[in-house]
Motif scaffolding. Structure first.
Motif, short mmCIF file in Angstrom:
data_model
loop_
_atom_site.label_atom_id
_atom_site.label_comp_id
_atom_site.label_asym_id
_atom_site.label_seq_id
_atom_site.Cartn_x
_atom_site.Cartn_y
_atom_site.Cartn_z
N SER A 34 0.84 -1.19 0.00
CA SER A 34 0.00 0.00 0.00
C SER A 34 0.88 1.25 0.00
O SER A 34 1.86 1.34 0.76
CB SER A 34 -0.89 -0.02 1.25
OG SER A 34 -1.70 1.13 1.29
N GLY A 35 0.55 2.19 -0.88
CA GLY A 35 1.33 3.41 -0.97
C GLY A 35 2.55 3.31 -1.86
O GLY A 35 3.34 4.27 -1.95
N SER A 60 -1.65 2.59 -7.77
CA SER A 60 -2.79 3.37 -8.27
C SER A 60 -2.32 4.56 -9.10
O SER A 60 -2.95 4.92 -10.10
CB SER A 60 -3.67 3.85 -7.11
OG SER A 60 -4.29 2.76 -6.47
N GLN A 89 -10.50 0.85 -6.80
CA GLN A 89 -10.93 0.08 -5.63
C GLN A 89 -12.27 0.55 -5.08
O GLN A 89 -13.07 -0.26 -4.62
CB GLN A 89 -9.86 0.18 -4.54
CG GLN A 89 -10.17 -0.63 -3.30
CD GLN A 89 -9.03 -0.58 -2.30
OE1 GLN A 89 -7.95 -0.07 -2.58
NE2 GLN A 89 -9.26 -1.12 -1.12
N ASP A 96 -6.97 -3.10 -8.02
CA ASP A 96 -7.50 -3.71 -6.79
C ASP A 96 -9.01 -3.92 -6.90
O ASP A 96 -9.77 -3.63 -5.97
CB ASP A 96 -7.15 -2.84 -5.58
CG ASP A 96 -7.02 -3.65 -4.30
OD1 ASP A 96 -7.17 -4.89 -4.36
OD2 ASP A 96 -6.80 -3.05 -3.24
#
Length: 200
Positions: A42-43, A47, A93, A171
């Protein structure tokens, strides 16, 4: 149906107000009809990369892109929106950020309507896309009455109805139960078999 070739050269992105780029020096080549998984914590910038591939960045967010992104030789940050909509469909997501119409079948029809697809073909696309995510029997339901997983499946149907050459699923299984995840995986195999390029 032919998929999309993707080329990234020395790609990086720095958000306004940040000192360090979230991604930098990414070089990749994805051929037509390939399915590629982007994996990271994550991060880590997954995205951001997806938004760069579909042209949302830097168009819709503050920041600076470095390097080059090409979809079949076209820069998604500079090409007309209509050209990008034909080339790439993206699902993030959070389905609520993408659902705008209020009724399930209207969500699936929204993209094709804006692409000036004929009414008969829109109906065909709506029926096929909702059947693919097993929501055909809910086509007249208000989106607000759906569960989180059903809203995500509605958003998937809306992307399917566009029939782009490239699908970017960021995701997409986050709010799906085990059965829906298995159906989504089978859907990805089907799209690839039809010649599409997929990023998951």
């Amino acid at each position: 149906m032919s998929g999309t070739t993707i080329t990234c050269r020395k790609l990086g992105f720095l958000y306004d107000g940040e000192e360090q780029p979230v991604i930098q020096d990414i070089n990749l080549e994805i051929a037509r009809n390939q399915r590629v998984a982007i994996i990271g914590a994550s991060g880590s910038g997954k995205s951001t990369l997806c938004q760069l591939l579909c042209g949302l960045l830097p168009r819709s967010g503050g920041g600076t892109r470095e390097g080059e992104v090409l979809l079949d030789g076209i820069d998604p940050a500079a090409a007309p929106i209509a050209s990008i909509a034909e080339a790439v469909g993206v699902l993030f997501q959070d389905p609520d950020a993408q659902l705008v119409q209020g009724i399930v079948e209207d969500e699936a029809a929204f993209g094709p309507e804006n692409m000036r697809v004929s009414p008969a073909e829109i109906e065909e696309r709506v029926a096929q896309s909702l059947a693919a995510v097993r929501l055909l029997d809910r086509r007249l339901d208000p989106v607000r009455r759906l569960s989180g997983g059903q809203r995500q499946r509605t958003a998937i149907a809306a992307v399917l109805a566009l029939r782009p050459r490239l699908y970017v699923f960021d995701d997409a299984c986050a709010s799906l139960d085990a059965a829906a995840q298995a159906n989504f995986l089978q859907l990805c195999f089907t799209l690839q078999a039809e010649g599409r390029t997929l990023i998951t």
